[in-house]
Motif scaffolding. Structure first.
Motif, PDB file in Angstrom:
ATOM      1  N   VAL A 173       0.863  -1.183   0.000  1.00 57.13           N
ATOM      2  CA  VAL A 173       0.000   0.000   0.000  1.00 57.13           C
ATOM      3  C   VAL A 173       0.900   1.234   0.000  1.00 57.13           C
ATOM      4  N   GLY A 174       0.688   2.119  -0.957  1.00 57.35           N
ATOM      5  CA  GLY A 174       1.419   3.380  -1.006  1.00 57.35           C
ATOM      6  C   GLY A 174       0.565   4.492  -0.421  1.00 57.35           C
ATOM      7  N   ILE A 175       1.201   5.442   0.224  1.00 56.33           N
ATOM      8  CA  ILE A 175       0.491   6.589   0.800  1.00 56.33           C
ATOM      9  C   ILE A 175       1.148   7.854   0.273  1.00 56.33           C
ATOM     10  N   ILE A 176       0.359   8.737  -0.368  1.00 58.94           N
ATOM     11  CA  ILE A 176       0.886   9.983  -0.929  1.00 58.94           C
ATOM     12  C   ILE A 176       0.047  11.157  -0.441  1.00 58.94           C
ATOM     13  N   SER A 177       0.664  12.349  -0.438  1.00 60.61           N
ATOM     14  CA  SER A 177      -0.057  13.487   0.157  1.00 60.61           C
ATOM     15  C   SER A 177       0.275  14.825  -0.473  1.00 60.61           C
ATOM     16  N   ASP A 233       6.932   6.262 -10.502  1.00 62.84           N
ATOM     17  CA  ASP A 233       7.132   4.903 -11.004  1.00 62.84           C
ATOM     18  C   ASP A 233       7.086   3.868  -9.881  1.00 62.84           C
ATOM     19  N   LYS A 234       7.530   4.269  -8.698  1.00 59.77           N
ATOM     20  CA  LYS A 234       7.459   3.359  -7.552  1.00 59.77           C
ATOM     21  C   LYS A 234       6.048   3.310  -6.969  1.00 59.77           C
ATOM     22  N   VAL A 235       5.396   4.464  -6.930  1.00 59.15           N
ATOM     23  CA  VAL A 235       4.045   4.525  -6.372  1.00 59.15           C
ATOM     24  C   VAL A 235       3.107   3.579  -7.121  1.00 59.15           C
ATOM     25  N   GLU A 237       3.643   0.886  -8.458  1.00 54.50           N
ATOM     26  CA  GLU A 237       3.871  -0.530  -8.193  1.00 54.50           C
ATOM     27  C   GLU A 237       3.033  -1.020  -7.008  1.00 54.50           C
ATOM     28  N   SER A 238       2.406  -0.078  -6.302  1.00 55.92           N
ATOM     29  CA  SER A 238       1.546  -0.442  -5.173  1.00 55.92           C
ATOM     30  C   SER A 238       0.306  -1.169  -5.679  1.00 55.92           C
ATOM     31  N   ASP A 239      -0.301  -1.929  -4.802  1.00 54.91           N
ATOM     32  CA  ASP A 239      -1.571  -2.585  -5.126  1.00 54.91           C
ATOM     33  C   ASP A 239      -2.756  -1.685  -4.797  1.00 54.91           C
ATOM     34  N   VAL A 240      -2.566  -0.802  -3.816  1.00 52.89           N
ATOM     35  CA  VAL A 240      -3.576   0.173  -3.397  1.00 52.89           C
ATOM     36  C   VAL A 240      -2.820   1.441  -3.019  1.00 52.89           C
ATOM     37  N   VAL A 241      -3.421   2.612  -3.294  1.00 50.90           N
ATOM     38  CA  VAL A 241      -2.812   3.865  -2.862  1.00 50.90           C
ATOM     39  C   VAL A 241      -3.807   4.636  -2.005  1.00 50.90           C
ATOM     40  N   ILE A 242      -3.349   5.096  -0.856  1.00 56.56           N
ATOM     41  CA  ILE A 242      -4.095   6.045  -0.033  1.00 56.56           C
ATOM     42  C   ILE A 242      -3.593   7.421  -0.423  1.00 56.56           C
ATOM     43  N   ALA A 243      -4.469   8.276  -0.932  1.00 59.79           N
ATOM     44  CA  ALA A 243      -4.021   9.545  -1.510  1.00 59.79           C
ATOM     45  C   ALA A 243      -4.793  10.727  -0.950  1.00 59.79           C
ATOM     46  N   ALA A 244      -4.066  11.772  -0.551  1.00 60.19           N
ATOM     47  CA  ALA A 244      -4.709  13.054  -0.288  1.00 60.19           C
ATOM     48  C   ALA A 244      -5.224  13.563  -1.638  1.00 60.19           C
ATOM     49  N   PHE A 245      -6.502  13.863  -1.715  1.00 60.23           N
ATOM     50  CA  PHE A 245      -7.146  14.155  -3.000  1.00 60.23           C
ATOM     51  C   PHE A 245      -6.504  15.363  -3.674  1.00 60.23           C
ATOM     52  N   GLY A 246      -6.158  15.198  -4.951  1.00 55.18           N
ATOM     53  CA  GLY A 246      -5.545  16.274  -5.723  1.00 55.18           C
ATOM     54  C   GLY A 246      -5.236  15.804  -7.129  1.00 55.18           C
ATOM     55  N   VAL A 247      -4.338  16.517  -7.804  1.00 58.45           N
ATOM     56  CA  VAL A 247      -3.988  16.201  -9.189  1.00 58.45           C
ATOM     57  C   VAL A 247      -3.478  14.771  -9.311  1.00 58.45           C
TER      58      VAL A 247
END
Length: 336
Positions: A173-177, A233-235, A237-247
């Motif tokens: 799981v990737g997490i981006i913000s 490119d690494k993100v 590869e995640s199966d699921v991403v938790i993302a702060a909503f944005g572009v």
């Protein structure tokens, strides 16, 4: 004759401002240059612009408090045919009258009251209500609205060729913000996740180049947790991403990534909720301040279902078709 026409981009990036506006504008600018346009940028000063390794466009720093005046001065002095604004910044009618009608003004998702002063307003979202558009009737501004006008980072087009295949298991799981993450969504998500419960899942927290909270990253992390610099490119590869909503959320949806969306402020929480309900393309969790540990961990549990992830990913790929740049270029060509 389009060739040789001059376009001035007003785009900010760095410090408290994320990089999504810059990368989509950069993609558009390169496509316009390939068609014979001359393109230059103006922007507020930040370390980001000085750190760009090879930015091929002429660009000007705007002094704090003088951004509007200097943008108008550069536009007039440079004899630009079009001012393209992809930034949340206001202009006065008096200042814009100095560049119009010789210079056409295009606003891309500039949500300020200045939007009614533009010749063209492009809105790549669908959650605004009727009151948002009322002033355009009086102003005569031509409006283009819809997800089909979404401009994505150029790198997403490359990833799109591969698409996202849904595996049977959630291994990562990737997490981006976003770039600076002023609300520290990464830290909040870290505190809410029950890593002991998910020992078979790797959690990677991707911080932006301007992340403001390095000091809050725990010195000792669970074995299945890491913090890394953002790398698209690494993100993916995640199966699921938790993302702060944005572009970046739209970019991930366009390649079919299963996304758990979190709002970091009220406005983008509303947008995330609307998009989820209207399209069924993402899982909206809510405003970060209102989410508790049980809600977030239950969301992870929901995404363990491979059929659910596949359905979500397939719907996501349907809502953004990677032709936004060509559509916006066509609008610009018709405007000049």
């Amino acid at each position: 004759m389009i060739r040789g026409k001059r376009i001035l981009f007003r785009v900010d990036a760095g410090e408290q401002i994320g990089l999504g506006h810059f990368f989509r504008s950069y993609h558009l600018a390169k496509a316009l240059r390939s068609k014979g346009f001359y393109v230059a940028f103006v922007h507020t000063e930040s370390l980001f612009w000085g750190q760009l390794p090879s930015f091929e466009f002429e660009h000007y720093n705007l002094k704090s408090g003088k951004e509007e005046d200097q943008t108008v001065e550069i536009c007039i002095g440079g004899d630009f045919d079009l001012l393209y604004v992809d930034a949340i910044c206001s202009f006065s009618e008096e200042k814009l009258k100095k560049v119009k009608p010789r210079t056409k003004v295009v606003f891309y998702q500039n949500l300020t009251e200045s939007r009614f002063l533009s010749d063209i307003f492009i809105l790549p979202s669908i959650h605004q209500n009727d009151s948002f558009f009322e002033g355009f009737i009086k102003s005569g501004t031509k409006v283009y609205q819809g997800l089909e006008y979404s401009i994505l980072n150029e790198r997403v087009n490359e990833a799109k060729q591969l698409g996202k295949n849904c595996g049977l298991k959630v291994n990562e799981v990737g997490i981006i913000s976003g770039g600076s993450d002023p609300r520290n969504v990464l830290g909040a998500v870290y505190n809410l996740l029950d890593f002991d419960r998910w020992q078979e899942i790797i959690f990677v927290f991707y911080f932006g180049v301007n992340y403001l909270h390095h000091g809050s990253i725990p010195p000792s992390l669970p074995n299945n947790v890491s913090f890394k610099e953002f790398d698209f490119d690494k993100v993916i590869e995640s199966d699921v991403v938790i993302a702060a909503f944005g572009v970046s959320t739209y970019e991930l949806l366009s390649i079919g990534m299963p996304v758990i969306s979190i709002g970091h402020q009220k406005s983008n929480t509303i947008a995330s909720d609307f998009l989820a309900n209207r399209t069924g393309a993402l899982y909206h969790l809510g405003l970060i301040d209102d989410i508790d540990e049980g809600q977030l961990n239950q969301a992870i549990n929901t995404f363990l279902d491979a059929d659910f992830r596949e359905k979500l990913g397939n719907r996501a790929k349907e809502i953004v078709d990677h032709k936004g740049v060509s559509r916006v270029i066509r609008i610009i060509e018709e405007t000049l």
